[in-house]
Design a protein around this motif. Structure first.
Motif, PDB file in Angstrom:
ATOM      1  N   VAL A  13       0.834  -1.205   0.000  1.00 38.80           N
ATOM      2  CA  VAL A  13       0.000   0.000   0.000  1.00 38.80           C
ATOM      3  C   VAL A  13       0.867   1.252   0.000  1.00 38.80           C
ATOM      4  O   VAL A  13       0.672   2.170  -0.797  1.00 38.80           O
ATOM      5  CB  VAL A  13      -0.948   0.007   1.224  1.00 38.80           C
ATOM      6  CG1 VAL A  13      -1.694   1.328   1.308  1.00 38.80           C
ATOM      7  CG2 VAL A  13      -1.933  -1.151   1.139  1.00 38.80           C
ATOM      8  N   VAL A  14       1.850   1.299   0.908  1.00 37.70           N
ATOM      9  CA  VAL A  14       2.732   2.463   0.995  1.00 37.70           C
ATOM     10  C   VAL A  14       3.573   2.582  -0.267  1.00 37.70           C
ATOM     11  O   VAL A  14       3.714   3.667  -0.840  1.00 37.70           O
ATOM     12  CB  VAL A  14       3.637   2.362   2.242  1.00 37.70           C
ATOM     13  CG1 VAL A  14       4.667   3.487   2.257  1.00 37.70           C
ATOM     14  CG2 VAL A  14       2.801   2.397   3.505  1.00 37.70           C
ATOM     15  N   THR A  15       4.128   1.466  -0.723  1.00 37.05           N
ATOM     16  CA  THR A  15       4.946   1.489  -1.928  1.00 37.05           C
ATOM     17  C   THR A  15       4.154   1.995  -3.126  1.00 37.05           C
ATOM     18  O   THR A  15       4.652   2.808  -3.922  1.00 37.05           O
ATOM     19  CB  THR A  15       5.513   0.086  -2.223  1.00 37.05           C
ATOM     20  OG1 THR A  15       6.269  -0.359  -1.101  1.00 37.05           O
ATOM     21  CG2 THR A  15       6.398   0.096  -3.462  1.00 37.05           C
ATOM     22  N   ASN A  16       2.920   1.549  -3.250  1.00 36.90           N
ATOM     23  CA  ASN A  16       2.084   1.992  -4.365  1.00 36.90           C
ATOM     24  C   ASN A  16       1.745   3.475  -4.278  1.00 36.90           C
ATOM     25  O   ASN A  16       1.664   4.164  -5.298  1.00 36.90           O
ATOM     26  CB  ASN A  16       0.799   1.167  -4.423  1.00 36.90           C
ATOM     27  CG  ASN A  16       1.041  -0.245  -4.948  1.00 36.90           C
ATOM     28  OD1 ASN A  16       2.004  -0.480  -5.673  1.00 36.90           O
ATOM     29  ND2 ASN A  16       0.170  -1.186  -4.572  1.00 36.90           N
ATOM     30  N   LEU A  17       1.556   3.968  -3.067  1.00 41.26           N
ATOM     31  CA  LEU A  17       1.257   5.389  -2.895  1.00 41.26           C
ATOM     32  C   LEU A  17       2.423   6.273  -3.339  1.00 41.26           C
ATOM     33  O   LEU A  17       2.225   7.414  -3.768  1.00 41.26           O
ATOM     34  CB  LEU A  17       0.928   5.687  -1.435  1.00 41.26           C
ATOM     35  CG  LEU A  17      -0.469   5.311  -0.938  1.00 41.26           C
ATOM     36  CD1 LEU A  17      -0.555   5.484   0.574  1.00 41.26           C
ATOM     37  CD2 LEU A  17      -1.517   6.176  -1.628  1.00 41.26           C
TER      38      LEU A  17
END
Length: 425
Positions: free
Chosen positions: A4-8
């Motif tokens: 989730v963080v990486t995609n953001l």
């Protein structure tokens, strides 16, 4: 890091950077000239006559990364020996080194200060002795070994403090009031907080001048390139009057980032060898109290690593907005927290957003910045706050600095070079 963080953050654009050389005055004393200069300063009768044959003389050495500290300390040792004195060195660093004697001895060893290199004993203890009271009735304590000496020489650097402003900041008075006083004395001096530090440092310093066997001080001022620019010897009765003028000189020589503001500041390393605060807010703008100001203005700060010389003391990371798992794994809270507890400033040891690698730490700071031109992010990268001759600026600064003879562009705009793990080479 979770998907989730990486995609953001995956589409956050990191700007291209140019290498820039900052130009400051480079007047300095060559290391090989230091011993003769110190011998010359101390050859005045007012200094030389105080040391009699057989006197045991304590010489202070601090925890900061002072330029040529080993050469300076050895020159003072040799001077004392030449007068027939018996010198020994004591760590004068408050609660640093994890507030334990061996930790403080190790810090000095890392700076090249050992019994073998100095030719005299290094006596490290956290035990203190009460020597008197301040004029408002508070206990004044100093290092046990110093209290037993026949005389004390205060060797230190004079420079602006990281958390307060006053006529005496980091220098001779503070070395006595906090460094020489170890954990116990430093805690008493800090007890009223940094709001009152400008009053307490000289108050305790004057009490130590009155009650301890202080002989004189050998102080250094450094230029913007972390080189010894000036050496001065002050007799006991000169310290109070003359130190404020020397602090002004130190302010004038301090390094700084020669652009006023940025969206994101990236600091490759923090550490106690660079600044008492891990990174010097007089450069980074990351002050932990409202009682001092200066440095570059930024929206967010990314701190990527802690130096090996800091022994896991990552104090200062709390003033950043993001850091890396690499730094987090190196952090030794037994080293960090004594500093914060003693200074009463806990936020310097808080942990910011922990990212898996350098790239994500930089990206999260860019992503969280507001009202910026995301195609032309104003990003500044420095190695640390002590060595800022060479810095990196994003290409958004090129028009602004063109023609500035104090900011010399040394490369074409290039992408930041990350390895396969997302860390900078």
């Amino acid at each position: 890091m979770g998907s989730v963080v990486t995609n953001l953050l995956k589409d956050v654009k990191i700007p291209r950077m140019v290498k820039v050389r900052q130009v400051f005055s480079n007047e300095h004393i060559a290391p090989e000239a230091i011993p003769a200069i110190i011998q010359g300063l101390l050859s005045e009768d007012k200094f030389r006559s105080q040391i009699k044959p057989g006197m045991r003389i304590a010489i202070t050495a601090g925890s900061r990364g002072v330029a040529n500290v080993d050469i300076i300390t050895r020159a003072i040792v040799d001077f004392v020996k030449a007068q027939g004195g018996e010198p020994f060195i004591i760590p004068a660093m408050g609660s640093h080194g994890g507030a334990i004697a061996e930790g403080q001895r190790q810090i000095l060893k890392d700076y090249g200060i050992t019994e073998e290199t100095m030719g005299c004993p290094v006596l490290s203890s956290m035990e203190t002795v009460k020597i008197g009271l301040t004029d408002d009735g508070r206990d004044v304590r100093i290092d046990k070994y110093a209290s037993e000496a026949d005389g004390i020489i205060i060797a230190c650097r004079i420079k602006p403090h990281t958390a307060f402003r006053g006529p005496y900041e980091s220098g001779i008075m503070k070395m006595m009031a906090i460094g020489l006083a170890k954990q116990e004395g430093a805690e008493v001096c800090h007890d009223a907080g940094f709001k009152n530090m400008a009053v307490n440092v000289p108050k305790f310093g004057r009490a130590i001048l009155k009650h301890a066997k202080i002989l004189f001080s050998v102080a250094t001022i450094e230029n913007a390139y972390d080189k010894t620019a000036k050496l001065v010897a002050l007799n006991k009765d000169e310290i109070d009057e003359r130190e404020p003028a020397l602090l002004k000189e130190a302010f004038a020589m301090m390094p700084k980032i020669l652009v006023d503001s940025c969206d994101v500041l990236v600091v490759d390393q923090i550490g106690k060898n660079f600044s008492g605060g891990g990174m010097d807010p007089n450069v980074s703008g990351t002050f932990v109290t409202p009682y001092a100001s200066g440095g570059i203005k930024s929206q967010h700060v990314a701190v990527l690593d802690v130096s090996d010389e800091s022994h896991g003391n990552a104090v200062g990371v709390g003033t950043a907005n993001a850091t890396t798992r690499r730094l987090f794994n190196k952090a030794d809270f037994d080293q960090m927290y004594p500093n914060s507890i003693t200074s009463t400033v806990l936020n310097s040891s808080r942990i910011p957003c922990v990212m898996d690698n350098d790239k994500l730490a930089i990206q999260i700071c860019i992503r969280a910045s507001t009202e910026i031109d995301r195609d032309n992010v104003r990003l500044v990268r420095i190695a640390n706050t002590l060595h800022i001759e060479h810095i990196y600026l994003s290409e958004a600064y090129l028009d602004e600095i063109r023609g500035n003879d104090r900011l010399i562009v040394e490369s074409e705009p290039e992408e930041m070079d990350f390895d396969e793990n997302g860390n900078l080479f």
